[in-house]
Design a protein around this motif. Structure first.
Motif, PDB file in Angstrom:
ATOM      1  N   ARG A   1       0.837  -1.202   0.000  1.00  0.00           N
ATOM      2  CA  ARG A   1       0.000   0.000   0.000  1.00  0.00           C
ATOM      3  C   ARG A   1       0.870   1.251   0.000  1.00  0.00           C
ATOM      4  O   ARG A   1       0.519   2.269  -0.603  1.00  0.00           O
ATOM      5  N   THR A   2       2.016   1.202   0.675  1.00  0.00           N
ATOM      6  CA  THR A   2       2.916   2.358   0.692  1.00  0.00           C
ATOM      7  C   THR A   2       3.415   2.663  -0.714  1.00  0.00           C
ATOM      8  O   THR A   2       3.446   3.821  -1.148  1.00  0.00           O
TER       9      THR A   2
ATOM     10  N   ASP B   1       0.520   4.108  -2.768  1.00  0.00           N
ATOM     11  CA  ASP B   1       0.243   5.498  -2.396  1.00  0.00           C
ATOM     12  C   ASP B   1       1.272   6.451  -2.983  1.00  0.00           C
ATOM     13  O   ASP B   1       0.928   7.527  -3.494  1.00  0.00           O
ATOM     14  N   ARG B   2       2.552   6.085  -2.905  1.00  0.00           N
ATOM     15  CA  ARG B   2       3.595   6.982  -3.409  1.00  0.00           C
ATOM     16  C   ARG B   2       3.470   7.185  -4.919  1.00  0.00           C
ATOM     17  O   ARG B   2       3.612   8.304  -5.418  1.00  0.00           O
TER      18      ARG B   2
ATOM     19  N   PHE C   1       0.744   6.693  -6.832  1.00  0.00           N
ATOM     20  CA  PHE C   1      -0.509   7.390  -7.147  1.00  0.00           C
ATOM     21  C   PHE C   1      -0.432   8.868  -6.763  1.00  0.00           C
ATOM     22  O   PHE C   1      -0.956   9.728  -7.473  1.00  0.00           O
ATOM     23  N   ASP C   2       0.229   9.172  -5.644  1.00  0.00           N
ATOM     24  CA  ASP C   2       0.397  10.574  -5.249  1.00  0.00           C
ATOM     25  C   ASP C   2       1.217  11.341  -6.273  1.00  0.00           C
ATOM     26  O   ASP C   2       0.939  12.505  -6.571  1.00  0.00           O
TER      27      ASP C   2
ATOM     28  N   ASP D   1     -10.183   5.942  -2.823  1.00  0.00           N
ATOM     29  CA  ASP D   1      -9.013   5.078  -2.780  1.00  0.00           C
ATOM     30  C   ASP D   1      -9.232   3.730  -3.464  1.00  0.00           C
ATOM     31  O   ASP D   1      -8.407   2.818  -3.323  1.00  0.00           O
TER      32      ASP D   1
ATOM     33  N   ARG E   1      -6.312   2.577  -5.682  1.00  0.00           N
ATOM     34  CA  ARG E   1      -5.124   2.322  -4.861  1.00  0.00           C
ATOM     35  C   ARG E   1      -5.270   0.998  -4.117  1.00  0.00           C
ATOM     36  O   ARG E   1      -4.321   0.210  -4.036  1.00  0.00           O
ATOM     37  N   ASP E   2      -6.456   0.774  -3.562  1.00  0.00           N
ATOM     38  CA  ASP E   2      -6.703  -0.465  -2.830  1.00  0.00           C
ATOM     39  C   ASP E   2      -6.537  -1.674  -3.752  1.00  0.00           C
ATOM     40  O   ASP E   2      -5.956  -2.697  -3.361  1.00  0.00           O
TER      41      ASP E   2
ATOM     42  N   ALA F   1      -2.797  -2.194  -4.585  1.00  0.00           N
ATOM     43  CA  ALA F   1      -2.086  -2.716  -3.416  1.00  0.00           C
ATOM     44  C   ALA F   1      -2.409  -4.193  -3.186  1.00  0.00           C
ATOM     45  O   ALA F   1      -1.567  -4.964  -2.719  1.00  0.00           O
TER      46      ALA F   1
END
Length: 210
Positions: free
Chosen positions: A96-97, A100-101, A103-104, A184, A187-188, A191
């Protein structure tokens, strides 16, 4: 109806570097809020309180301004990808980290809109600096897996993440609304899928059953 004029604001003297920095920040806001068509010298001048002629003096032309913005945002994207590589090398990155990075970088950083703009403008050479960062991300994932069979899986994984993050940044909000999905959702999903690519190589533990 009479429209009251804005109170006059005294303009402070700014160095060339400050003007360019403020201009690029304003250009990024305009790109994210209103799209590429809004990134004009006139709009930048209005945003930073400077005449059209002065903006031209600092950026040369609209093309010069847009090229500078592209270069600045590409540098931010490569930095964001480098941060993911650093996380992988210190063994602190969970799926997930990583999601997130990435996608951010494409969403909050504006790289998704930027990439679409670059591709549609035909100036794909602007993306060359990203090539090195992407390859380093692949190498970091391969090094962490320590398996001969990993490279093909890792390249497929990075392609999947990048395409998903790009699509989510550009059209994700509209698609999620159509499908009644949360912010999210993509992202979910990434991940959850990420370990499935690499479970055989031992890079991440398999995802827990839903």
């Amino acid at each position: 109806m009479y429209k009251q004029a804005r109170p006059h604001q005294k303009r402070r003297k700014r160095s060339g570097a400050e003007v360019r920095e403020e201009g690029l920040a304003a250009a990024r806001r305009l790109l994210l809020d209103r799209g590429p068509a809004a990134v004009t010298l006139a709009n930048i001048g209005e945003e930073i309180g400077m005449s059209h002629a002065n903006v031209i003096h600092h950026f040369g032309s609209a093309a010069g301004l847009q090229s500078s913005l592209m270069g600045s945002m590409v540098a931010d994207l490569t930095t964001a990808l480098d941060d993911v590589v650093d996380l992988l090398q210190t063994d602190t990155a969970a799926p997930r980290t990583i999601a997130d990075r990435v996608f951010d970088a494409f969403g909050k950083g504006g790289a998704g809109q930027l990439a679409a703009w670059i591709v549609l403008s035909g100036d794909v050479g602007q993306l060359d600096p990203v090539r090195k960062a992407v390859r380093e991300l692949v190498d970091a994932l391969i090094a962490r897996s320590q398996q001969e069979a990993a490279p093909e899986r890792v390249r497929a994984l990075v392609m999947m993440m990048a395409v998903c993050a790009f699509g989510d940044a550009v059209i994700g909000p509209h698609l999620r609304a159509m499908l009644d999905q949360g912010d999210d959702a993509m992202r979910d999903l990434v991940a959850h899928i990420l370990p499935l690519f690499l479970v055989p190589s031992g890079l991440f533990p398999p995802p827990e059953p839903a």
